[in-house]
Structures are given as C-alpha cells and as structure tokens.
Design an enzyme around this catalytic site. Structure first.
Site, PDB file in Angstrom:
ATOM      1  N   PRO A  16      33.765  -2.766  -0.763  1.00 48.17           N
ATOM      2  CA  PRO A  16      33.841  -3.403   0.551  1.00 48.17           C
ATOM      3  C   PRO A  16      33.609  -2.397   1.667  1.00 48.17           C
ATOM      4  O   PRO A  16      34.393  -1.475   1.845  1.00 48.17           O
ATOM      5  CB  PRO A  16      35.263  -3.970   0.595  1.00 48.17           C
ATOM      6  CG  PRO A  16      35.712  -4.044  -0.826  1.00 48.17           C
ATOM      7  CD  PRO A  16      35.018  -2.904  -1.515  1.00 48.17           C
ATOM      8  N   GLU A  17      32.518  -2.548   2.373  1.00 51.01           N
ATOM      9  CA  GLU A  17      32.235  -1.734   3.549  1.00 51.01           C
ATOM     10  C   GLU A  17      32.333  -2.647   4.759  1.00 51.01           C
ATOM     11  O   GLU A  17      32.827  -3.769   4.657  1.00 51.01           O
ATOM     12  CB  GLU A  17      30.862  -1.076   3.420  1.00 51.01           C
ATOM     13  CG  GLU A  17      30.750  -0.196   2.167  1.00 51.01           C
ATOM     14  CD  GLU A  17      29.424   0.539   2.048  1.00 51.01           C
ATOM     15  OE1 GLU A  17      28.809   0.819   3.092  1.00 51.01           O
ATOM     16  OE2 GLU A  17      28.997   0.813   0.920  1.00 51.01           O
TER      17      GLU A  17
END
Length: 282
Positions: A16-17
């Site tokens: 998750p960015e």
DNA sequence: GGCTGGCCCTGTACGC
DNA sequence: TGCGTACAGGGCCAGC
C-alpha cells in the site's frame, strides 16, 4: 547450483502506497465519520494493542498523510487521533473476518458494523494518540510535503535531494523529499523521468521532470483505484486496476516501453529496483 | 546529525 | 511429495 530466481510481477507484492491508502481513505470516510466505537480489540503486540484505546470514542473525518491514515476521534472533549499504517500487507474492511488468523485489530461501531484490520506479515501499525502528537511516529513526524501540495515543486524537490548524499531512490523512500512514494511508484516515476535510481545528484531540470513524474504516477494510481499485484484490496474488497499501467516495476527482463532495451533488476540499499540501463543511464 | 545495515514477519516459489 | 531456503519490503533503531 541454484538457478537465479525469476523476477517478474508474480513475485511482486502490492504494497500500500499513497494511491492505495487514498483509495482506502475514500472508502472509510463516509462510513466512519459520525460513528461511535462501542467495542474494540487489538493484538497484544505493541504494534496493534493501542487499538482498544478507542472504545467510547466518537469518530470524525478520515485524513491521509503520506501512507498514514489519520482518523479524528474524541472522548470527553479530548481530541485524539487513530493512526493506521498498512505496512506491506495491511487491509481494512467490513467484510473481513474479525476472528480470522491474521486479524490484528477491530473496532465495533454504534451502527453494528465492524471495521477489521487484517495484516498477514505484521508490518502495519495502529496507534491512538492525542490529536497531532506524532512524536512516537518519527517517520510521520518528519514527512515531506504531500505530492499534490502546491509547495511540492521541482525546485523544492531539487533542494531536498541536494541536501543529502543518499541515492535518489533511497531518499524518495525515506518519505522526506515527498510523502507517500513507495517502491512501485518510485521505480515508475524514476523511469518516467529518465533518472537513474542510484544517482546521488539530480540537477534542477531532472528534478523538475521527476517531480512531474511523481505527481503523474500517483494521480494515475489514485484514478485507477490503486495497484493490486497480490495483497492490496480496497475497503469494499475490490482490487485496484493500476497494475496494467506499469511501465517499469515488475517488468524485469522485458523490453523497455520507451527504447526497447531490456529492463534490469538490482538490489539498491536493500530494496529491489527495476530500471532501464539506456533511458536511466545517469 | 546523517548514513548504513539489520531486524521484524510470513506466504510463496523453487531447488533438492 | 515434502522439506529447507531465499525472497519480498516499510519503518524503526543501533552503531558508526
């Protein structure tokens, strides 16, 4: 003799960015705002145990800062904040099993719904702090500007990069020059801007191109609901669609979409890195 | 104060 | 088929 392992998208994890966290935020905001937590549980691990502190708190707006989710909360007039980092495999959702083997925290709401935090590899973290008190979260406290903030200009990025002798990719991953860039989008932005990830100096023109590339790849990621290679899911359980737009990350051994040379892979300061030896020669 | 490298953690792929 | 090992990587921290 061991054969070298293939390095392609099958081995990538969708960490998750910023685009993935923003997609989660947009899913959580209309659900959590105005709710009251009636019960909560956190895994005894120091990373998650704080989750239970949120019992009897009223929830408010859901914000994002870099890759951190920040949920406004209050209890007896005391403004507090739920801070969640999804780590590498963190998922938030209502359809996850609170009793599942990888559930690290859950919060039951006054409308009967339950927000569940699932994190297989336990790289995520849950904190409950007084509003704005991020002293216990050094990376959050030292985050650089948001990429969509007008203050994040090419000149600002150039100044930030020039202040350190770190390799440009390592510096981006530190979250200090700009918030929210992780391994996938760093590789993509550096490829777009034609900047060698191992470079220790980036001139003003290339910094300007890199700034534009960072904004472009993150905006595209958000528009596509995030990148899903394996783990990432939105709050509603849906996968992202951005993986089909990737030009660099996960394409080791394939032809560069710009020059046709073969994309290479190396470990740079401990992080897997894909780059084009021709387009990103310096 | 800045930088480097190791650690955490677990599912998966692959060699044997 | 089954076991052992390497690998993935964001954030934190100790050591230099």
């Amino acid at each position: 003799m061991r054969r070298p392992r293939r390095r392609d998208a099958r081995y990538g994890r969708s960490v998750p960015e910023l685009p993935e966290v923003e997609t989660v935020r947009r899913g959580l905001a209309p659900w959590l705002d105005g709710r009251v937590v009636t019960d909560a549980w956190g895994d005894p691990s120091p990373k998650f145990v704080a989750a239970s502190e949120l019992i009897d708190h009223a929830l408010g707006a859901v914000h994002r800062r870099g890759k951190y989710l920040l949920v406004d909360a209050s209890h007896d007039g005391r403004p507090r904040e739920l801070v969640i980092h999804l780590g590498m495999t963190g998922q938030l959702g209502a359809d996850l099993d609170p009793d599942g083997p990888h559930t690290r925290a859950w919060w039951r709401m006054d409308d009967g719904t339950t927000l569940v935090f699932r994190d297989v590899r336990q790289f995520g973290r849950v904190s409950v702090v007084d509003a704005g008190d991020h002293a216990g979260l050094p990376t959050l406290a030292a985050l650089g500007p948001e990429p969509f903030d007008p203050a994040f200009t090419g000149a600002a990025l150039h100044r930030a990069l020039a202040a350190s002798r770190l390799r440009v990719k390592t510096h981006l991953l530190s979250q200090r020059p700009v918030a929210g860039v992780g391994n996938i989008y760093a590789d993509e932005a550096l490829w777009r801007a034609g900047v060698n990830p191992a470079a220790r100096r980036v001139g003003p023109a290339r910094a300007e191109a890199l700034r534009d590339a960072i904004v472009d790849v993150l905006a595209l990621g958000i528009a596509n609901g995030g990148t899903t290679l394996r783990d990432y899911r939105g709050v509603d359980g849906s996968a992202g669609r951005n993986q089909s737009t990737l030009d660099c990350y996960g394409r080791t051994g394939q032809a560069c979409n710009r020059c046709g040379d073969t994309l290479r892979h190396r470990v740079l300061d401990g992080r897997g890195t894909t780059w084009c030896p021709t387009c990103q020669s310096h």
